[in-house]
Design an enzyme around this catalytic site. Structure first.
Site, short mmCIF file in Angstrom:
data_model
loop_
_atom_site.label_atom_id
_atom_site.label_comp_id
_atom_site.label_asym_id
_atom_site.label_seq_id
_atom_site.Cartn_x
_atom_site.Cartn_y
_atom_site.Cartn_z
N CYS A 76 39.54 44.84 40.86
CA CYS A 76 38.42 45.04 40.36
C CYS A 76 38.34 46.69 39.65
CB CYS A 76 37.19 44.95 41.45
SG CYS A 76 35.68 44.66 40.65
N GLU A 109 41.16 39.04 47.41
CA GLU A 109 41.04 39.22 48.86
C GLU A 109 40.05 38.46 49.75
OE1 GLU A 109 39.95 41.27 46.74
OE2 GLU A 109 38.38 42.68 47.63
N HIS A 161 37.92 39.67 43.14
CA HIS A 161 38.31 40.00 44.43
C HIS A 161 39.15 38.85 45.12
CE1 HIS A 161 36.02 43.67 44.66
NE2 HIS A 161 35.26 43.36 44.03
#
Ligand code: GLN
Length: 538
Positions: free
Chosen positions: A384, A512, A510
């Site tokens: 990001c 993650e 994202h």
């Protein structure tokens, strides 16, 4: 489908006892026995969601596929269960009040005084039952945030009491998590705080069925008996939750303590099979017996607080286990990085991840760090804001546009390589207005991203306002940066790569947020592999 059963998890004595981990562990065991389970978090604060809170206040903000900005506990639920959560899985006091007040303005309660009881508690109960009404779940675990005795938790405890009364004791269950501290001077575990905290629950009319005692030392039989006797629970309903090496040990610990069996017995549900935990054990074995070790720099501005980058840290644990590699993370505050010290700070690392974030603070340090790893062929992974910084760095140092910037930091730059999306230009309200949730992304065949995922169409979660500015696409392409992932509807850039670099990947989304124990995220796995390869040839 049979009726949905509800398990409530409350906490007493102190905060940070790990209600989220206990809930997720229990859910994982029940799932392993063949039950469909989900977890819901009720948060007693007045923010409508944690999206407007600084990570220092509340840790990372977790985003679901449907674009909800939620508590980081939802991340644990997804990582443990490998299922997606949604807006319905996280409810805050702010959201409850907002809804009730909105109803009041629309005249839904005409003539009535709107009160905490029954209107707020009714709305809490409705939110709890909403997940059950989908018919998707046999068991719902509802975790009540905060600590019993807090003023702001009271309406939740009352709603839980009422639901228990309405649905019946066989349909609901209360697990109370408490602390059993060890007094070194006395050489003893102390049960009094637990007794007091159960008393507080009883004052609200709730008798817990199971007590999970967080402790640093094994609970002896005498301590268990004392807790059972004075807290009015069965002896086998005192469950020890002793400190463990990793949160991923907790499900197996709870299995040994028979927490899942206890819950099913109290809910009058069959045990079915023993929980299938083989793949979980396999993951734990690989996690604890790594064959290699790599050093990764995690560059961000919230590095002092581990919760701020929770999902990134966990993603490295999943990917590291997958590659049998211990990932040693080195937190580096981007504010401390300068062109003069960057080589000494990053010279020995095998890879660098630049973290997401907002605002100006620490930006130049991130850009200096990226220049260093780009020029020195050190694997890079930007997430990001991390990707946006990589674009800015490339514009400044490769394209030679010294003033290049994101309009988030410099609205006057002649080279706004990262800019507001058109749709964001008129937005003035801050809460829930970013590009949020799951968006599709098409990958270029043969790109590093494509090789990592092993497919060409993916979906990833977003949380940002700014984007790569497509006005400059050709300039970047001609200078060696490629755009290997784009949104099929809008053409927005989702992934950047530098083909000539051994591993340089930046993503606008994202990743993650989608890494789980069962499915480590392919981009993290690939990045760990790239860092390991660099280390082995060093
Ligand atoms: N501040 C940037 C944006 O809003 C990046 C956000 C992020 O890293 N999550 O676009």
């Amino acid at each position: 489908m049979e009726k949905t059963k509800y398990i409530f998890v409350t906490g007493g004595v102190t905060s940070s006892l790990g209600k989220g981990i206990i809930s997720a562990s229990l859910a994982r065991l029940l799932q392993g026995r063949g039950y469909s389970v989900t977890i819901q978090k009720l948060d007693p604060y007045i923010n409508v969601d944690p999206g407007t809170m600084n990570p220092y206040e509340h840790g990372e903000c977790y985003v679901t596929d449907d674009g909800a900005e939620t508590d980081l506990d939802l991340g644990h639920y997804e990582r443990f269960l490998n299922v997606h959560t949604s807006q319905a899985n996280n409810v805050t006091t702010g959201r409850i009040y907002q809804y009730v007040i909105d109803q009041e303005r629309q005249g839904a309660f005409l003539g009535k005084t709107v009160q905490v009881i029954p209107h707020i508690t009714d709305e809490i109960k409705r939110r709890i039952k909403l997940l059950g009404e989908t018919g998707e779940f046999q068991i719902i675990i509802t975790e009540i945030g905060g600590t019993v005795g807090d003023i702001e938790s009271l309406p939740y405890i009352e709603a839980m009491r009422q639901l228990r009364w309405e649905l019946g004791a066989d349909e609901t269950l209360v697990i109370h998590l408490t602390l059993v501290p060890y007094l070194a001077a006395a050489g003893e575990l102390k049960t009094k705080p637990t007794q007091h905290s159960v008393k507080l629950l009883l004052e609200s009319g709730v008798q817990p069925d199971i007590l999970v005692a967080r402790t640093e030392h094994t609970l002896g039989d005498d301590v268990r008996r004392k807790i059972a006797l004075f807290c009015n629970v069965n002896l086998n309903a005192v469950v020890e939750s002793i400190d463990v090496e990793t949160i991923y040990d907790v499900p197996l610990k709870m299995l040994r303590e028979k927490l899942d069996r206890l819950c099913l017995a109290k809910l009058h549900l069959p045990l079915k099979n023993e929980p299938d935990m083989e793949s979980w054990k396999d993951f734990l074995f690989r996690l604890k017996n790594p064959k290699h070790e790599i050093n990764i720099a995690l560059v961000g501005k919230y590095v002092e607080l581990p919760d701020a980058y929770k999902s990134i840290i966990e993603s490295f644990i999943h990917a590291g286990a997958e590659r049998e590699t211990k990932v040693q993370l080195h937190n580096i505050s981007s504010e401390t990085i300068t062109p003069e010290n960057v080589a000494s700070k990053l010279g020995n690392i095998d890879g660098m991840l630049v973290a997401p974030g907002f605002g100006d603070r620490g930006i130049e340090g991130k850009i200096d760090a990226i220049k260093f790893v780009r020029e020195n062929n050190i694997p890079f992974f930007g997430i990001c804001l991390g990707m946006q910084c990589a674009v800015i760095e490339y514009a400044r140092n490769v394209l030679g546009w010294k003033d290049a910037h994101s309009t988030e930091m410099n609205s006057k730059t002649k080279h706004p390589v990262i800019d507001f999306m058109e749709s964001q230009k008129k937005v003035t309200r801050k809460g829930g207005t970013m590009r949020l949730g799951a968006y599709a992304c098409d990958l270029t065949k043969g790109s590093k991203a494509n090789l990592a995922y092993g497919k060409q169409h993916i979906s990833e979660r977003h949380r940002h306002r700014f984007e790569f500015n497509n006005k400059f696409t050709d300039d970047f392409k001609n200078a060696g940066m490629s755009f290997s992932g784009t949104n099929p509807e809008t053409g927005l850039v989702e992934i950047i790569e530098i083909e000539k670099h051994p591993y340089f990947v930046g993503v606008q989304f994202h990743p993650e947020l989608k890494s789980t124990v069962a499915n480590p995220h392919p981009l993290f796995v690939k990045f760990v592999k790239a860092a390991l390869e660099r280390k082995l040839v060093k």
